[in-house]
Every structure is written in C-alpha cells, then in structure tokens.
Enzyme design. Structure first.
Site, PDB file in Angstrom:
ATOM      1  N   GLU A 440     -14.305  52.449  44.719  1.00 17.61           N
ATOM      2  CA  GLU A 440     -15.050  51.938  45.881  1.00 17.61           C
ATOM      3  C   GLU A 440     -14.177  51.011  46.722  1.00 17.61           C
ATOM      4  O   GLU A 440     -14.676  50.121  47.405  1.00 17.61           O
ATOM      5  CB  GLU A 440     -16.334  51.206  45.456  1.00 17.61           C
ATOM      6  CG  GLU A 440     -17.207  51.945  44.470  1.00 17.61           C
ATOM      7  CD  GLU A 440     -17.516  53.369  44.877  1.00 17.61           C
ATOM      8  OE1 GLU A 440     -17.474  53.663  46.085  1.00 17.61           O
ATOM      9  OE2 GLU A 440     -17.778  54.188  43.988  1.00 17.61           O
ATOM     10  N   GLY A 441     -12.870  51.226  46.706  1.00 20.18           N
ATOM     11  CA  GLY A 441     -11.945  50.404  47.463  1.00 20.18           C
ATOM     12  C   GLY A 441     -11.337  49.336  46.582  1.00 20.18           C
ATOM     13  O   GLY A 441     -12.044  48.510  46.007  1.00 20.18           O
TER      14      GLY A 441
END
Length: 598
Positions: A440-441
């Site tokens: 998710e980054g």
C-alpha cells in the site's frame, strides 16, 4: 502465550479518550451502536479471534499455501474458519443494509480488524480485499453492479482483490500495460499480468472479484489514461448464479518471508471479461477509494504486531527467571528474579506497550473521522474530517507499521535466544510484520505524499489545522497540574513542527531534492508528535477515570505511567528527526552515482 483481545484498552481508547459514545449518537448509522450493542459485538468477535482464528495462526504459517495448475489451497482449518466468519455476518458489519449489511458505523470494522489481525494475520488478509471492494463499489458502482457484486461480498460468499501493480512498474502505475479492449456487448477484454495480489486465488469462496487497473487502446499515456474494471473469476447472472469460468488465472504464488498462510499471487488476464467501474480514464480516482481503505487497514496491522509481540513477551518476562535485581532480590524464594524486574527488559516492554496503545488511539482517531466523512450531516464537518484524513492517513500507515515492526523486534529481543525459536511465535510476528512497511505504498512513498502533496501542496494549511487542534486541547487541559509538564513540551513541539514545515518549503524553492531527502524524517516527526497528543489526552482521561472509578485505579495509573514513559523515553526521538531535517539534501545527494561502489 495465546492472544487475548485487549478489550479494556480498546474501550478506554474509544469511549474515554475519543468520545465514541457521543460520536456514535451523532451519526445516522450510529443509532444502533449503543454501548451495550458495541460491547456485545466486541465480546463475540473476540471469542471468534481467540477460539477459532488464533489456534490456526502458527499451523497456517508452517503449512502455508500450495499451488497446483493454477489452483491454490489454503492451510488446514482456514476454510472452516472462513465459513464461520462469513456465516456469522462479520464481512458486512459496517456495510449498507440495502445490500445485506448490518449498517453499523465503519469505525467498528477497524476495531474488529485489529483483533482479527493480532489473532491471525494470514487469515485476516483474505478479508481485506472484501472491505476495500465493498467501499469502492459503494462509491463508484452502478446500482446493478452493487446489487450483484456488493451483495455477494457482504454475504462473504464471494471474495475480492485489488489488482494494481505489474512486474515492470511497481508503484509507478502510470507505466502499467494491462489492456482493456472494448467489446460489442459493452464489456471489455482484459489482458495483462498483475503481481503481488493478496488472495488472488484460494479455496475459501465460490468466486473472487478482481478490481483491476487497465488501459484502453486509445487512452492517454500516464496516470490520466487508466480505467478501473470488475473482473470476476466466474461470470455470473444478475441473480448471482455462477456460469462460465473467466479467463483469469493464477500463474504462481510468491514464496515469502512471512504471512505464508496468505496467498500472494501472480495473476494472468488473458482476454478476461471485465466491466467498467466508474468513469473511463478515471480509474485511479476509483482505486484510491480502495487504496485509502487499505492504507488505514495496514496502519491497523502496525497496531496488531505491536500488541501481539507485547502480549507474548510480557507473559515470558513474568515467568522467565534470570539473574537478580540490582536493588535486591525480588523473588527471594526462587533461584533468580523474573526478568521483568530488569530495567532494559522493562524498556523493551514499555516501548511495545506505548506504541501498541498509542497507535491504537491514532487509528481510532482516524476511524472517527472516516465515520464523519461517510455519515456526517454537516457539510463543513465532513470537509474538515476529509482534510484530517488526507493529512494523517500516510502518517498512520507509515508510522504505525514502522513502530509496529520495531515493537515486534523488541518482543523477540525480550526472549533472548528463545525469541529466535519458532515455538514461541515471536519470530513469526517479526516476519509477518515486515511486509506492512512495504505494501500500500512504502514508508518513503507515504512520506512523499505527506510532505509534498499534503503539507507543501496545501500551503501548510493541513499542518496548521491539526496543530491548532492540539493547541486547543492543551488550553482546555491547563487546569490539570500533573499533565502540565507534558502540555508545555507538546506546545513547544507544535511550534517547532510549524517552523520545520516553513523551513522545508523555503529550502525546496532552492533545491527540490530537499523534499525527498527529509520526507521520511518529517513523517516520523509527525508521528511522534501525533502520538504525544493522544497520550496527553489519555493521561487526561486517566485522571478523570481515577476520580470517577477508583476501583479501576491500577488500570488508570498504568495509563499515566505509559504516557510518562512515552514523553520521557520515546518523544525525545523528535530531536534526531529535527537535526536530520536541518541537514537537508547536500550530503545525501553530493556523492556521484559511480562513487557508491569501487
């Protein structure tokens, strides 16, 4: 050393620190969320976590998933556990009743997610796609799409994934190559390969709904040419009856460091039938709904790994006898003292406790704002909560996972050599925790989002708004003498935070590399100060609790002690962050690339 849901601390954070009783009462969906109902939900879900999910936590890791000719089998006991989860209605606890959900505020699902993640991280990841897909369909789906897909996802009979990245592009989604060819019937033929797909294939549900980013042949290049599609494993009629197998297959599963009970898949789309979700060339807007849900869920994972490591290492430290206390024997009848008496062991335990409970408050603080954005009746309040979410989501995702991993490592360290042995469960927690800083980054991507888009992009407004909230609390709590030293420090840090933000903005005008050079330290600084704010609120709530409920004095004094430890032993880390930020980019960027290695 089994996991026990920390229900007393969860309720303290919700009700005594963050005022959830009044919050729920203010929401249209909150009418049913009375304290009695909420407590009953938490108690029942805690039983599921402790009695059904936790017993297959270690065995799921040891057995892992198996792949054979495109089919994936989950570890023993997972199908039965999932059936229990789905048939009990947990997948739709916060979803729209029109489509079969129970309609409770979405913040409740974040609390349940914490308990489930600590009990069994691998199992929990099979439910993460459902939540994100449900919210994405609710925000961008047509009524027909919602009635078909959302209804089945809420029932738990179907599962879902988020298909973003590809082998060549990583987080740079503008480079993706997956194609969407328009068909005569209004559908699209989706072709391409997606990697790192959590739960892309498994044997838990009859169908899996893939939410896929792809590009039309005539789409503009980069991010502006990306669209979002629904690609089910099995095609289905409007009544949900399954028909043909779609042309999407699992090419392999990854062999990972941790979360081995969760299938991480390479998914191949070979002209698979897909349906547009949202508007053409606006796919990233739709996917960000999914991603933001997932980023908060990942922050929750940081809480779970800190809590699990703390519980296991605390139980060990109370029982393990080794050496004597420097101030005299604390267990004179035994051969040695329990290691919990030693200052360094206490340092490690208190650090885990401070991060587990502090990040719990941070996630619940965000969840409260999510409720307002989704259900608030006042437009100005909804806009303000959206700004706060935009600002603090990257902080929570990165800071909670970084400190969650730190805590997991400290939990293992408390056991010494025994922590390195599988039977205690601490090394599994470390392995499982490591991924949360990546997906998710990564922390670096979250930091760039925070500093570049949220802080500099808003001209400092988002920092100003949040720090004003902190200052308002400090003024309102001034009459509490025990808290005053911490309020003074908090006010000083708020002033410094603003000054740092302004200095970075000025330096960036001369050298843009400054933003990337200092962004991670800036995010960590923001995280330490945000937790200080929440620990100050917890200290204030504990003072009130002591006055109103003296029978719970031990609990409230423990809160005060943990808050004091945070301010005195952890918050000084902001000094290091500030010094590194002041150093800027020069020494970091001065070394030519060819000089990195000779």
């Amino acid at each position: 050393m089994e996991y026990k849901a920390p229900l007393r601390d969860i309720r303290f954070a919700l009700y005594e620190v963050l005022g959830y009783a009044e919050h729920f009462a203010s929401l249209p969906r909150g009418e049913a969320a009375t304290p009695e109902t909420v407590d009953a939900v938490f108690d029942e879900f805690a039983r599921l976590c402790e009695e059904v999910l936790e017993p297959i936590y270690r065995s799921g890791d040891e057995e892992g998933c198996t792949w054979d000719a495109g089919e994936v089998r989950t570890p023993s006991g997972f199908r039965e556990a999932y059936l229990h989860y789905a048939t009990s209605g947990w997948a739709g606890i916060s979803s729209d009743p029109v489509y079969g959900g129970q309609g409770l505020p979405s913040s409740m699902s974040r609390v349940l997610g914490e308990m489930m993640g600590a009990a069994n991280t691998g199992f929990t990841l099979y439910t993460a796609g459902q939540a994100g897909a449900i919210e994405t369909l609710a925000a961008h789906g047509t009524p027909e799409q919602r009635d078909l897909y959302e209804r089945q996802l809420i029932a738990g009979t179907w599962n879902a994934t988020m298909c973003l990245t590809e082998p060549h592009c990583g987080s740079d989604l503008g480079l993706l190559r997956t194609k969407a060819e328009p068909q005569a019937d209004g559908s699209y033929a989706i072709s391409g390969t997606k990697i790192f797909i959590t739960g892309g294939e498994h044997d838990l549900t009859e169908n899996i709904v893939h939410i896929v980013l792809a590009r039309l042949p005539d789409a503009p290049p980069g991010n502006k040419g990306i669209s979002l599609f629904i690609v089910p494993k099995y095609l289905a009629g409007a009544d949900g009856e399954l028909s043909d197998r779609n042309r999407v297959f699992c090419g392999s599963i990854e062999h990972k460091m941790g979360i081995k009970a969760s299938a991480t898949c390479v998914m191949n789309f070979d002209g698979a039938t897909g349906y547009l979700l949202g508007q053409l060339n606006r796919g990233l807007n739709g996917m960000f709904t999914f991603m933001n849900t997932s980023r908060v869920a990942t922050a929750v994972q940081g809480v779970t790994h800190a809590e699990l490591g703390f519980q296991k290492s605390l139980a060990y430290a109370r029982e393990r006898l080794q050496m004597r206390s420097l101030t005299g024997a604390k267990n004179p009848e035994g051969p040695a003292d329990p290691i919990i008496v030693h200052p360094d062991v206490r340092r490690m335990l208190m650090t885990q406790k401070a991060f587990a409970e502090g990040n719990r408050m941070l996630v619940y603080y965000l969840a409260r704002h999510i409720d307002v954005v989704e259900d608030g009746q006042d437009q100005a309040a909804r806009a303000a909560s959206q700004d706060r979410l935009d600002f603090l989501t990257p902080v929570a995702k990165a800071f909670a996972t970084e400190t969650g991993f730190e805590s997991a490592n400290l939990g293992m360290q408390c056991l010494g050599g025994h922590g390195y042995i599988r039977e205690w469960g601490l090394e599994q927690n470390v392995r499982d925790a490591r991924i949360a800083m990546l997906y998710e980054g990564t922390t670096g991507i979250q930091a760039l989002d925070l500093l570049s888009r949220k802080v500099l992009g808003s001209g400092g407004k988002m920092v100003a708004d949040f720090t004003q909230e902190i200052e308002h609390f400090c003024r309102s709590a001034t009459g509490e003498p025990e808290l005053e030293p911490y309020l003074i420090e908090l006010r000083e840090l708020v002033d410094e935070w603003r000054a740092i933000s302004l200095r970075i903005a000025e330096d960036a005008e001369k050298d843009l590399e400054v933003v990337g050079a200092v962004s991670v330290q800036y995010l960590m600084y923001a995280g330490y100060v945000s937790l200080a704010y929440l620990w100050a609120r917890a200290y204030s709530a504990a003072l009130l609790g002591l006055a109103q409920s003296p029978q719970d004095a031990d609990f409230y004094r423990a809160k005060q002690s943990t808050a004091a430890f945070y301010f005195e032993h952890i918050l000084p880390r902001t000094r290091t962050c500030s010094e590194i930020i002041s150093a800027g980019a020069s020494s970091l960027m001065s070394l030519p690339e060819e000089h990195f290695r000779f």
